[in-house]
Scaffold this active site. Structure first.
Site, PDB file in Angstrom:
ATOM      1  N   LEU A 172      52.581  44.072  40.262  1.00  0.00           N
ATOM      2  CA  LEU A 172      53.727  44.839  39.776  1.00  0.00           C
ATOM      3  C   LEU A 172      53.886  44.706  38.269  1.00  0.00           C
ATOM      4  O   LEU A 172      53.729  43.622  37.704  1.00  0.00           O
ATOM      5  CB  LEU A 172      55.006  44.366  40.473  1.00  0.00           C
ATOM      6  CG  LEU A 172      55.015  44.457  42.002  1.00  0.00           C
ATOM      7  CD1 LEU A 172      56.383  44.059  42.541  1.00  0.00           C
ATOM      8  CD2 LEU A 172      54.627  45.848  42.483  1.00  0.00           C
ATOM      9  N   GLY A 201      51.021  41.984  43.610  1.00  0.00           N
ATOM     10  CA  GLY A 201      51.028  43.312  44.209  1.00  0.00           C
ATOM     11  C   GLY A 201      49.640  43.873  44.433  1.00  0.00           C
ATOM     12  O   GLY A 201      49.418  44.668  45.354  1.00  0.00           O
ATOM     13  N   ASN A 255      50.952  35.315  44.236  1.00  0.00           N
ATOM     14  CA  ASN A 255      51.330  34.198  43.354  1.00  0.00           C
ATOM     15  C   ASN A 255      52.722  34.344  42.763  1.00  0.00           C
ATOM     16  O   ASN A 255      53.025  33.769  41.712  1.00  0.00           O
ATOM     17  CB  ASN A 255      50.306  34.064  42.227  1.00  0.00           C
ATOM     18  CG  ASN A 255      50.268  35.281  41.319  1.00  0.00           C
ATOM     19  OD1 ASN A 255      50.381  36.405  41.795  1.00  0.00           O
ATOM     20  ND2 ASN A 255      50.126  35.063  40.025  1.00  0.00           N
ATOM     21  N   GLU A 256      53.598  35.097  43.415  1.00  0.00           N
ATOM     22  CA  GLU A 256      54.930  35.367  42.868  1.00  0.00           C
ATOM     23  C   GLU A 256      55.708  34.104  42.537  1.00  0.00           C
ATOM     24  O   GLU A 256      56.498  34.078  41.576  1.00  0.00           O
ATOM     25  CB  GLU A 256      55.728  36.228  43.861  1.00  0.00           C
ATOM     26  CG  GLU A 256      55.336  37.702  43.893  1.00  0.00           C
ATOM     27  CD  GLU A 256      54.110  37.981  44.716  1.00  0.00           C
ATOM     28  OE1 GLU A 256      53.736  39.158  44.842  1.00  0.00           O
ATOM     29  OE2 GLU A 256      53.497  37.013  45.240  1.00  0.00           O
TER      30      GLU A 256
END
Length: 304
Positions: A110, A155, A179-180
Protein backbone atom coordinates in the site's frame (compact mmCIF):
# COMPACT_ATOMS: atom_id res chain seq x y z
CA UNK A 1 -21.08 7.00 1.23
CA UNK A 2 -19.16 9.69 -0.66
CA UNK A 3 -16.16 7.37 -0.96
CA UNK A 4 -18.34 4.58 -2.30
CA UNK A 5 -19.86 6.87 -4.90
CA UNK A 6 -16.42 8.12 -5.96
CA UNK A 7 -15.11 4.59 -6.49
CA UNK A 8 -18.28 3.63 -8.32
CA UNK A 9 -17.86 6.62 -10.65
CA UNK A 10 -14.23 5.66 -11.33
CA UNK A 11 -15.30 2.16 -12.36
CA UNK A 12 -18.42 3.29 -14.19
CA UNK A 13 -16.37 5.54 -16.47
CA UNK A 14 -14.60 2.42 -17.73
CA UNK A 15 -17.85 0.70 -18.72
CA UNK A 16 -17.13 -2.14 -16.29
CA UNK A 17 -19.99 -3.76 -14.40
CA UNK A 18 -19.83 -3.85 -10.60
CA UNK A 19 -19.47 -7.22 -8.88
CA UNK A 20 -23.15 -7.52 -7.95
CA UNK A 21 -24.11 -7.47 -11.66
CA UNK A 22 -21.30 -9.66 -12.93
CA UNK A 23 -22.67 -12.26 -15.38
CA UNK A 24 -22.12 -15.99 -14.79
CA UNK A 25 -18.77 -17.23 -16.03
CA UNK A 26 -19.20 -21.01 -16.24
CA UNK A 27 -17.30 -22.40 -19.23
CA UNK A 28 -17.13 -18.91 -20.69
CA UNK A 29 -14.21 -19.81 -22.97
CA UNK A 30 -15.76 -23.03 -24.22
CA UNK A 31 -18.17 -21.35 -26.68
CA UNK A 32 -16.94 -19.56 -29.76
CA UNK A 33 -18.95 -18.41 -32.81
CA UNK A 34 -18.48 -20.88 -35.68
CA UNK A 35 -16.13 -19.84 -38.43
CA UNK A 36 -14.57 -16.99 -36.46
CA UNK A 37 -10.96 -17.76 -35.50
CA UNK A 38 -9.62 -16.11 -32.39
CA UNK A 39 -7.25 -13.20 -32.73
CA UNK A 40 -3.88 -14.35 -31.34
CA UNK A 41 -3.36 -11.45 -28.96
CA UNK A 42 -5.15 -8.37 -27.68
CA UNK A 43 -3.67 -5.71 -25.41
CA UNK A 44 -5.05 -2.86 -23.38
CA UNK A 45 -3.39 -0.80 -20.71
CA UNK A 46 -3.84 2.02 -18.29
CA UNK A 47 -1.16 4.25 -16.83
CA UNK A 48 -0.10 1.77 -14.16
CA UNK A 49 -1.33 -1.65 -15.31
CA UNK A 50 -0.43 -3.33 -18.61
CA UNK A 51 -2.72 -6.13 -19.80
CA UNK A 52 -2.21 -8.51 -22.70
CA UNK A 53 -4.73 -11.25 -23.53
CA UNK A 54 -3.72 -14.22 -25.65
CA UNK A 55 -7.08 -15.33 -27.01
CA UNK A 56 -5.69 -18.57 -28.44
CA UNK A 57 -4.85 -19.81 -24.93
CA UNK A 58 -7.42 -17.80 -22.97
CA UNK A 59 -4.67 -16.45 -20.72
CA UNK A 60 -4.05 -12.80 -19.89
CA UNK A 61 -0.93 -11.30 -18.37
CA UNK A 62 -1.28 -8.29 -16.08
CA UNK A 63 1.89 -6.35 -15.30
CA UNK A 64 2.19 -3.69 -12.63
CA UNK A 65 4.14 -0.78 -14.12
CA UNK A 66 4.23 1.98 -11.55
CA UNK A 67 7.92 2.74 -10.87
CA UNK A 68 9.85 2.78 -8.73
CA UNK A 69 8.23 0.07 -6.58
CA UNK A 70 4.65 -0.51 -7.79
CA UNK A 71 3.11 1.06 -4.69
CA UNK A 72 -0.61 0.36 -4.45
CA UNK A 73 -1.92 3.89 -4.81
CA UNK A 74 -5.60 4.73 -5.21
CA UNK A 75 -5.04 5.15 -8.96
CA UNK A 76 -3.26 1.82 -9.35
CA UNK A 77 -5.89 -0.01 -7.28
CA UNK A 78 -8.68 1.48 -9.38
CA UNK A 79 -6.96 0.56 -12.64
CA UNK A 80 -6.31 -2.93 -11.32
CA UNK A 81 -9.98 -3.46 -10.45
CA UNK A 82 -11.09 -2.12 -13.83
CA UNK A 83 -8.62 -4.34 -15.72
CA UNK A 84 -9.51 -7.44 -13.73
CA UNK A 85 -13.23 -6.90 -14.24
CA UNK A 86 -12.79 -6.40 -17.99
CA UNK A 87 -11.04 -9.76 -18.14
CA UNK A 88 -13.67 -11.37 -15.91
CA UNK A 89 -16.38 -10.30 -18.35
CA UNK A 90 -14.42 -11.38 -21.44
CA UNK A 91 -15.53 -14.80 -22.71
CA UNK A 92 -12.11 -15.32 -24.27
CA UNK A 93 -10.28 -15.09 -20.92
CA UNK A 94 -10.09 -18.01 -18.49
CA UNK A 95 -6.94 -17.19 -16.53
CA UNK A 96 -4.62 -14.34 -15.62
CA UNK A 97 -0.94 -14.23 -14.67
CA UNK A 98 0.01 -11.34 -12.38
CA UNK A 99 3.57 -10.07 -12.51
CA UNK A 100 5.65 -6.88 -12.53
CA UNK A 101 7.15 -4.79 -15.30
CA UNK A 102 9.48 -3.18 -12.74
CA UNK A 103 12.76 -5.04 -12.06
CA UNK A 104 13.35 -6.61 -8.62
CA UNK A 105 9.94 -5.69 -7.19
CA UNK A 106 6.53 -7.33 -7.49
CA UNK A 107 4.76 -4.68 -5.39
CA UNK A 108 5.92 -2.79 -2.33
CA UNK A 109 2.39 -2.79 -0.92
CA UNK A 110 0.00 0.00 0.00
CA UNK A 111 1.14 3.51 -0.89
CA UNK A 112 1.96 5.15 2.44
CA UNK A 113 1.31 8.63 1.03
CA UNK A 114 -2.35 7.63 0.69
CA UNK A 115 -2.46 7.00 4.44
CA UNK A 116 -0.59 10.03 5.75
CA UNK A 117 -1.88 13.55 6.28
CA UNK A 118 -5.15 13.06 4.41
CA UNK A 119 -8.80 13.58 5.32
CA UNK A 120 -11.09 10.86 6.72
CA UNK A 121 -12.96 10.96 3.40
CA UNK A 122 -9.77 10.16 1.51
CA UNK A 123 -8.90 7.33 3.89
CA UNK A 124 -12.38 5.87 3.34
CA UNK A 125 -12.05 6.05 -0.44
CA UNK A 126 -8.59 4.50 -0.37
CA UNK A 127 -9.53 1.66 1.96
CA UNK A 128 -12.66 0.87 -0.04
CA UNK A 129 -10.43 0.51 -3.11
CA UNK A 130 -8.12 -1.88 -1.20
CA UNK A 131 -11.15 -3.94 -0.19
CA UNK A 132 -12.44 -3.94 -3.76
CA UNK A 133 -9.11 -5.16 -5.10
CA UNK A 134 -9.11 -8.12 -2.69
CA UNK A 135 -12.79 -8.99 -3.18
CA UNK A 136 -12.39 -9.09 -6.96
CA UNK A 137 -9.10 -11.01 -6.98
CA UNK A 138 -9.78 -13.48 -4.17
CA UNK A 139 -13.26 -14.14 -5.53
CA UNK A 140 -12.32 -14.26 -9.21
CA UNK A 141 -13.77 -17.04 -11.37
CA UNK A 142 -10.57 -17.05 -13.41
CA UNK A 143 -7.47 -19.07 -12.61
CA UNK A 144 -5.00 -16.63 -11.06
CA UNK A 145 -1.25 -17.25 -10.95
CA UNK A 146 1.22 -14.88 -9.29
CA UNK A 147 4.60 -14.78 -11.08
CA UNK A 148 6.56 -13.03 -8.34
CA UNK A 149 9.65 -11.53 -9.94
CA UNK A 150 10.84 -9.43 -7.00
CA UNK A 151 10.17 -8.57 -3.38
CA UNK A 152 6.56 -8.46 -2.28
CA UNK A 153 5.91 -7.02 1.19
CA UNK A 154 2.57 -6.14 2.81
CA UNK A 155 -0.13 -5.40 0.21
CA UNK A 156 2.03 -6.95 -2.49
CA UNK A 157 2.05 -10.15 -0.47
CA UNK A 158 -1.75 -9.93 -0.12
CA UNK A 159 -2.12 -9.84 -3.91
CA UNK A 160 0.06 -12.95 -4.23
CA UNK A 161 -1.81 -14.72 -1.41
CA UNK A 162 -5.11 -14.01 -3.16
CA UNK A 163 -4.06 -15.92 -6.27
CA UNK A 164 -4.61 -19.64 -6.81
CA UNK A 165 -0.91 -20.38 -7.24
CA UNK A 166 2.33 -18.54 -6.48
CA UNK A 167 5.65 -18.95 -8.29
CA UNK A 168 8.60 -16.85 -7.10
CA UNK A 169 12.04 -16.15 -8.50
CA UNK A 170 14.67 -18.26 -6.74
CA UNK A 171 16.64 -15.36 -5.27
CA UNK A 172 17.34 -15.08 -1.51
CA UNK A 173 17.49 -11.28 -1.91
CA UNK A 174 13.78 -11.24 -2.73
CA UNK A 175 11.41 -11.46 0.23
CA UNK A 176 7.67 -11.68 0.82
CA UNK A 177 5.38 -11.31 3.83
CA UNK A 178 2.76 -9.28 5.66
CA UNK A 179 5.14 -6.97 7.54
CA UNK A 180 2.62 -4.34 8.67
CA UNK A 181 3.60 -4.74 12.34
CA UNK A 182 7.00 -3.22 11.57
CA UNK A 183 5.19 0.07 10.87
CA UNK A 184 2.96 -0.21 13.91
CA UNK A 185 0.02 -1.19 11.70
CA UNK A 186 -2.27 -4.14 12.39
CA UNK A 187 -3.18 -6.29 9.39
CA UNK A 188 -7.01 -6.44 9.17
CA UNK A 189 -8.90 -9.68 9.69
CA UNK A 190 -9.26 -10.42 5.98
CA UNK A 191 -5.51 -10.09 5.44
CA UNK A 192 -5.09 -12.51 8.35
CA UNK A 193 -7.72 -14.96 7.09
CA UNK A 194 -6.13 -15.07 3.63
CA UNK A 195 -2.69 -15.66 5.17
CA UNK A 196 -3.92 -18.42 7.50
CA UNK A 197 -5.63 -20.22 4.62
CA UNK A 198 -2.29 -20.44 2.80
CA UNK A 199 0.35 -21.11 5.49
CA UNK A 200 -1.63 -22.33 8.51
CA UNK A 201 -2.37 -20.71 11.85
CA UNK A 202 1.00 -21.03 13.61
CA UNK A 203 3.18 -19.62 10.81
CA UNK A 204 0.65 -16.83 10.21
CA UNK A 205 0.45 -15.95 13.90
CA UNK A 206 4.21 -15.62 14.42
CA UNK A 207 4.78 -13.91 11.05
CA UNK A 208 2.06 -11.32 11.65
CA UNK A 209 3.18 -10.53 15.20
CA UNK A 210 6.80 -10.11 14.13
CA UNK A 211 6.01 -8.41 10.83
CA UNK A 212 8.28 -10.95 9.14
CA UNK A 213 9.56 -10.70 5.60
CA UNK A 214 10.58 -14.16 4.43
CA UNK A 215 13.40 -14.65 1.90
CA UNK A 216 12.26 -16.69 -1.06
CA UNK A 217 13.71 -20.05 0.14
CA UNK A 218 12.06 -19.67 3.55
CA UNK A 219 8.77 -18.56 1.99
CA UNK A 220 8.83 -21.77 -0.06
CA UNK A 221 9.46 -23.92 3.02
CA UNK A 222 6.51 -22.30 4.80
CA UNK A 223 4.22 -22.79 1.80
CA UNK A 224 3.83 -19.05 1.30
CA UNK A 225 4.92 -19.64 -2.31
CA UNK A 226 4.33 -22.89 -4.16
CA UNK A 227 7.45 -23.01 -6.31
CA UNK A 228 10.81 -21.33 -6.81
CA UNK A 229 12.34 -21.06 -10.29
CA UNK A 230 15.26 -19.21 -11.90
CA UNK A 231 14.22 -15.78 -13.14
CA UNK A 232 14.64 -16.70 -16.79
CA UNK A 233 12.13 -19.55 -16.39
CA UNK A 234 9.47 -17.67 -14.41
CA UNK A 235 7.10 -16.79 -17.25
CA UNK A 236 7.52 -20.20 -18.87
CA UNK A 237 6.68 -21.94 -15.59
CA UNK A 238 3.70 -19.65 -14.96
CA UNK A 239 2.32 -20.47 -18.42
CA UNK A 240 2.81 -24.21 -17.86
CA UNK A 241 1.08 -24.05 -14.48
CA UNK A 242 -1.78 -22.09 -15.97
CA UNK A 243 -2.20 -24.69 -18.73
CA UNK A 244 -2.37 -27.44 -16.11
CA UNK A 245 -5.15 -25.64 -14.21
CA UNK A 246 -7.08 -24.78 -17.36
CA UNK A 247 -7.08 -28.43 -18.46
CA UNK A 248 -9.87 -28.99 -15.93
CA UNK A 249 -13.53 -28.10 -16.59
CA UNK A 250 -14.14 -24.50 -15.54
CA UNK A 251 -17.39 -25.11 -13.71
CA UNK A 252 -15.98 -27.76 -11.34
CA UNK A 253 -12.92 -25.69 -10.50
CA UNK A 254 -14.92 -22.48 -10.04
CA UNK A 255 -17.49 -24.09 -7.75
CA UNK A 256 -14.74 -25.69 -5.68
CA UNK A 257 -12.91 -22.37 -5.40
CA UNK A 258 -16.10 -20.61 -4.34
CA UNK A 259 -16.78 -23.30 -1.73
CA UNK A 260 -13.30 -22.89 -0.25
CA UNK A 261 -13.25 -19.08 -0.22
CA UNK A 262 -16.86 -17.99 0.20
CA UNK A 263 -16.86 -17.78 4.01
CA UNK A 264 -13.82 -15.49 4.04
CA UNK A 265 -15.24 -13.26 1.32
CA UNK A 266 -18.67 -13.10 2.96
CA UNK A 267 -17.13 -12.02 6.24
CA UNK A 268 -15.67 -8.86 4.72
CA UNK A 269 -18.82 -8.14 2.69
CA UNK A 270 -20.89 -8.35 5.89
CA UNK A 271 -18.55 -6.05 7.83
CA UNK A 272 -17.25 -3.82 5.03
CA UNK A 273 -18.39 -0.45 6.38
CA UNK A 274 -17.27 -1.36 9.89
CA UNK A 275 -13.87 -2.32 8.51
CA UNK A 276 -13.59 1.05 6.75
CA UNK A 277 -14.46 2.94 9.92
CA UNK A 278 -11.94 0.88 11.89
CA UNK A 279 -9.25 1.74 9.34
CA UNK A 280 -10.08 5.47 9.47
CA UNK A 281 -10.01 5.47 13.26
CA UNK A 282 -6.74 3.57 13.41
CA UNK A 283 -4.82 5.36 10.67
CA UNK A 284 -5.88 8.79 11.97
CA UNK A 285 -4.28 8.20 15.38
CA UNK A 286 -1.45 10.60 16.12
CA UNK A 287 0.90 7.74 17.02
CA UNK A 288 0.27 5.98 13.70
CA UNK A 289 0.66 9.18 11.70
CA UNK A 290 3.94 9.81 13.50
CA UNK A 291 5.14 6.30 12.71
CA UNK A 292 4.28 6.72 9.04
CA UNK A 293 6.01 10.11 8.92
CA UNK A 294 9.19 8.64 10.42
CA UNK A 295 9.11 5.78 7.93
CA UNK A 296 8.74 8.16 4.97
CA UNK A 297 11.62 10.27 6.27
CA UNK A 298 13.75 7.15 6.53
CA UNK A 299 12.95 6.26 2.93
CA UNK A 300 13.90 9.77 1.79
CA UNK A 301 17.27 9.46 3.54
CA UNK A 302 17.91 6.12 1.85
CA UNK A 303 17.19 7.65 -1.58
CA UNK A 304 19.51 10.57 -0.94
Amino acid sequence: MAAALTLARRIARSGVQPLCRRPPAWDRAAWQPPGLPLAPCRAFSNNKVLVELDESSGVATMKFKSPPVNSLSLDLLTEFCISLEKLENDRACRGVILTSAVPKIFSSGLDITEMYGKSPEHYAEFWRAVQEMWLRLYGSNMVTVAAINGSSPAGGCLIALSCDYRIMVENPKFSIGLNEAQLGIVAPFWFKDTFVNVVGHRVAESSLQLGSLHPAPQAHRFGLVDELVPEERLQEKAAATMAQWLALPDHARQLTKSMMRKAVLDRLVAHREEDIQNFISFISKESIQKSLRMYMEMLKKKKS
